[in-house]
Every structure is written in C-alpha cells, then in structure tokens.
Scaffold this active site. Structure first.
Site, PDB file in Angstrom:
ATOM      1  CG  ASP A  33       9.776   0.709   0.535  1.00 16.16           C
ATOM      2  OD1 ASP A  33       9.482   0.877  -0.578  1.00 16.16           O
ATOM      3  OD2 ASP A  33       9.424  -0.152   1.011  1.00 16.16           O
ATOM      4  CG  ASN A  91       7.994  -0.384 -10.182  1.00 15.10           C
ATOM      5  OD1 ASN A  91       8.933  -0.662 -10.923  1.00 15.10           O
ATOM      6  ND2 ASN A  91       8.325  -0.473  -8.817  1.00 15.10           N
ATOM      7  CD  GLU A  99       4.135  -4.038  -4.200  1.00 21.13           C
ATOM      8  OE1 GLU A  99       3.889  -3.547  -2.947  1.00 21.13           O
ATOM      9  OE2 GLU A  99       4.680  -5.029  -4.212  1.00 21.13           O
ATOM     10  CG  HIS A 104       5.862   5.138  -5.323  1.00 23.77           C
ATOM     11  ND1 HIS A 104       4.719   5.104  -5.762  1.00 23.77           N
ATOM     12  CD2 HIS A 104       6.472   4.136  -5.443  1.00 23.77           C
ATOM     13  CE1 HIS A 104       4.583   3.774  -6.107  1.00 23.77           C
ATOM     14  NE2 HIS A 104       5.682   3.133  -5.873  1.00 23.77           N
TER      15      HIS A 104
END
Ligand code: DGP
Length: 122
Positions: A33, A91, A99, A104
């Site tokens: 990340d 998420n 986002e 992912h």
C-alpha cells in the site's frame, strides 16, 4: 456500478503506474500500500475487472475465487505473518469508505493490531 477502466489499480495492472510488487500469478497481483497503516500493509487484487467484494463474489469464476484466496494465504506465509498473526479486510462501498473501485483485500501485520471493533464503535 460499472467498472471504471481508469481506476488506479486498473492502471497498475496495465503497467501504467509502478507498484512495489510482492506476488503475482495468472489471476492475482499483490503490492504494498502506498500509504501503509501498519508495518506490513499489502493489497491483494484480482486481475479481473471487479468493482468490489460484492462484484467479485457474484461474478468471478470459481477458479478466480479459489486462486485469489490461495494467494492471500501464500502471501501471508511469504511475509512471515502466520505465526505472529495478521488481519485481512475489504472495504465495500460508501459506509466502508472504499476509495479505489477495484476489489482489493488489505493484509495488515507486523505489530499487535488490537481488537477489530472497539465497543464504542457498535
Ligand atoms: P480502500 O479505502 O479500501 O479503497 O483502500 C485503498 C487503498 O489503496 C488505500 O489504503 C491507499 C491505496 N492506494 C491508493 N492509490 C495507490 C497507488 O497508486 N499505489 C498503491 N500501492 N496503493 C494505493
């Protein structure tokens, strides 16, 4: 929601943007990340065009799903996270503050991560 071919992870998959790759096979790419939240913070993505965990669960083939989750295990093993422990998280959508609209999984590790949900969050 339609898949956005120009989302940042699609561009990484096409090689238009570099990434710090930790794993790749026919269906999966994993990279660190850009804004790590823990000492080890890796993103695992399918190569197929899936917007979110919901889209992946509904539309991905059995082979893509199996290869994806086998890869998550392999990556955690390769990163030395199995013995100390790690957390995986996806998420989906607005309430989770997703986002990037390409499915992912986050793999977090390298420190004591604390409890997942604080009592005050309920
Ligand atoms: P999420 O909120 O679950 O959609 O998390 C998206 C994550 O993607 C966030 O932790 C930051 C990361 N990220 C965004 N842009 C880039 C990028 O260009 N490269 C890398 N390696 N990570 C990125």
């Amino acid at each position: 929601m339609a898949y956005d071919e120009n989302n940042i992870f699609a561009r990484i998959l096409r090689g238009e943007i570099p990434c710090d790759k930790v794993f790749e096979n026919e269906h999966v790419l994993a990279f660190r990340d850009i804004n790590p939240q823990t000492p080890t913070h890796v993103l695992v993505i399918p190569k197929g065009a899936y917007v979110s965990s919901d889209d992946f669960a509904e539309k991905a083939s059995d082979a893509e799903i199996a290869v994806f989750f086998r890869a998550v295990g392999q990556i955690a093993r390769d990163l030395g996270l199995v013995a100390p422990g790690y957390r995986i998280l996806a998420n989906h959508g607005r309430d989770a503050h997703q986002e990037v609209p390409h499915f992912h999984l986050h793999v977090f590790g390298g420190k004591d991560l604390g409890r997942m949900i604080k009592p005050a969050d309920k």
